[in-house]
Scaffold this active site. Sequence first.
Site, PDB file in Angstrom:
ATOM      1  N   PRO A 279      24.567 -17.234  38.623  1.00  0.00           N
ATOM      2  CA  PRO A 279      25.089 -16.249  39.580  1.00  0.00           C
ATOM      3  C   PRO A 279      24.710 -14.838  39.152  1.00  0.00           C
ATOM      4  O   PRO A 279      24.919 -14.461  37.999  1.00  0.00           O
ATOM      5  CB  PRO A 279      26.607 -16.469  39.516  1.00  0.00           C
ATOM      6  CG  PRO A 279      26.851 -17.082  38.179  1.00  0.00           C
ATOM      7  CD  PRO A 279      25.628 -17.880  37.847  1.00  0.00           C
TER       8      PRO A 279
ATOM      9  N   HIS B 233      34.945 -17.431  38.883  1.00  0.00           N
ATOM     10  CA  HIS B 233      34.418 -16.469  37.912  1.00  0.00           C
ATOM     11  C   HIS B 233      35.568 -15.935  37.047  1.00  0.00           C
ATOM     12  O   HIS B 233      36.305 -15.048  37.443  1.00  0.00           O
ATOM     13  CB  HIS B 233      33.731 -15.328  38.659  1.00  0.00           C
ATOM     14  CG  HIS B 233      32.869 -14.453  37.803  1.00  0.00           C
ATOM     15  ND1 HIS B 233      32.833 -14.534  36.423  1.00  0.00           N
ATOM     16  CD2 HIS B 233      31.988 -13.452  38.134  1.00  0.00           C
ATOM     17  CE1 HIS B 233      31.982 -13.629  35.949  1.00  0.00           C
ATOM     18  NE2 HIS B 233      31.464 -12.971  36.971  1.00  0.00           N
ATOM     19  N   GLY B 234      35.673 -16.506  35.851  1.00  0.00           N
ATOM     20  CA  GLY B 234      36.705 -16.071  34.912  1.00  0.00           C
ATOM     21  C   GLY B 234      36.127 -15.356  33.715  1.00  0.00           C
ATOM     22  O   GLY B 234      36.727 -15.372  32.637  1.00  0.00           O
TER      23      GLY B 234
ATOM     24  N   HIS C  50      33.267 -12.096  31.913  1.00  0.00           N
ATOM     25  CA  HIS C  50      32.549 -10.821  31.960  1.00  0.00           C
ATOM     26  C   HIS C  50      33.404  -9.601  32.320  1.00  0.00           C
ATOM     27  O   HIS C  50      32.909  -8.633  32.888  1.00  0.00           O
ATOM     28  CB  HIS C  50      31.343 -10.919  32.905  1.00  0.00           C
ATOM     29  CG  HIS C  50      30.370 -11.972  32.496  1.00  0.00           C
ATOM     30  ND1 HIS C  50      29.315 -12.366  33.275  1.00  0.00           N
ATOM     31  CD2 HIS C  50      30.299 -12.730  31.380  1.00  0.00           C
ATOM     32  CE1 HIS C  50      28.642 -13.323  32.664  1.00  0.00           C
ATOM     33  NE2 HIS C  50      29.225 -13.556  31.506  1.00  0.00           N
TER      34      HIS C  50
ATOM     35  N   TYR D 213      35.956  -9.269  34.449  1.00  0.00           N
ATOM     36  CA  TYR D 213      36.496  -9.129  35.792  1.00  0.00           C
ATOM     37  C   TYR D 213      37.941  -9.644  35.825  1.00  0.00           C
ATOM     38  O   TYR D 213      38.539  -9.899  34.796  1.00  0.00           O
ATOM     39  CB  TYR D 213      35.561  -9.796  36.794  1.00  0.00           C
ATOM     40  CG  TYR D 213      34.199  -9.124  36.809  1.00  0.00           C
ATOM     41  CD1 TYR D 213      34.080  -7.787  37.199  1.00  0.00           C
ATOM     42  CD2 TYR D 213      33.049  -9.780  36.372  1.00  0.00           C
ATOM     43  CE1 TYR D 213      32.848  -7.141  37.178  1.00  0.00           C
ATOM     44  CE2 TYR D 213      31.813  -9.137  36.348  1.00  0.00           C
ATOM     45  CZ  TYR D 213      31.727  -7.817  36.753  1.00  0.00           C
ATOM     46  OH  TYR D 213      30.511  -7.162  36.723  1.00  0.00           O
TER      47      TYR D 213
ATOM     48  N   GLY E 146      19.152 -16.388  34.588  1.00  0.00           N
ATOM     49  CA  GLY E 146      19.404 -15.271  35.462  1.00  0.00           C
ATOM     50  C   GLY E 146      18.181 -14.423  35.719  1.00  0.00           C
ATOM     51  O   GLY E 146      17.439 -14.639  36.673  1.00  0.00           O
TER      52      GLY E 146
END
Length: 418
Positions: free
Chosen positions: A31, A213-214, A216, A218, A370
């Site tokens: 992602p 998304h858990g 980086h 956030y 990525g």
Amino acid sequence: MPETQSQGTPTLFSPYKMGKFNLSHRVVLAPMTRCRALNGIPRPALAEYYTQRSTPGGSLITEGTLVSDTAAGFPHVPGIYNDQQVEAWKKIVDAVHAKGSIIFCQLWHVGRASHSRNFHHPMHFPFLSPFIEIFYLLILTNEIVYQPGGAAPISSTSKPLSNRWRILMPDGSYGIYPKPRALQISEIPEVVQHYRTAALNAIRAGFDGIEIHGAHGYLIDQFLKDGINDRRDEYGGSLANRCKFLMQIVGSVAEAVGADRIAVRISPAIDHLDATDSNPLNLGLAVIERLNELQLKLGSKLAYLHVTQPRYHAYGQTESGRHGSEDEEAHLMRTLKRSYEGTFMCSGGFTRELGMQAVAEGDADLVSYGRLFISNPDLVFRLRINAPLNRYIRKTFYTQDPVVGYTDYPFLVVQSRL
């Protein structure tokens, strides 16, 4: 998990059974925020971008996709919280499926990594050509920032990000992160519901699954990390309390769409956006322990657990960097891999050689790429034959051009089906 349909030491190009999905290789599109969804709506350029990177039996993960209108922290990122977004995503998912890939939607809320200046919604010009519409939208959205009504971003804390970090604004400038507002306990169920609704919307759009998304720095990571989370209630302090928000989201989403359609991404050792923890290994193990318990309770494994390597420190902010040390990988990543009861995906600065090594040595079942996938739409083919790679151009990562730096990187040759 045992190798399927091949014998001997597995490689990046060995088949793999990820729950109910039969993958033909182990190279996954990671992602990545790309800022091409003007006004939060996925457009035809996204369909071309993702289908370029699709292979028969391959696996893709979308860019972070917003779970609500409070979730944004970058310009022109897609959402999955209203019907218009869902309908737009359907066309992209169908195009990817037509190429033979599966695709997961990454559900994203940036939390405090946002901005709070007032904004207005731009108009939509369906009668204009895409290029002319982009021109008008960029003019009209010059004052758009990210929080409805200029409200403060939400977080686990009221501490702002340090001046080490700057936020990308819609006009291309960089701003200072404002002070966030710590969520009250009574507000948390509504945020959990946003993830649940977004997951249901993603399945309605045809996605094969969702990745929570858990990582980086956030919103979920802001609850997990003790360098951020300074709460003194049931969501702060102990590891059990700090894991509670994530596990409420995972549990609610699993109930809604099924555990086998859910993945979780964490980054216990990554300090992106000030997301530090005093004991990353213990944090990672605490999350894994709870995911294992949930899988046992539900009688079904999650699709995968996605963990970012410690060497992301070096690669995340620069064009190049040092590789992570053997000690980092052995002490953290291998321990997490051995502890998790299910498919384990790694990301963070992987080359062909590092990816092959990780799979061969049992440190990862799948490897997500990525930046190399940005500049090499045919990355799977190039890695398979060990061909030279296109260099990526960092300055075009977050522009709104639907072609330049997005869908114009060259293919090596006309691919045969892989």
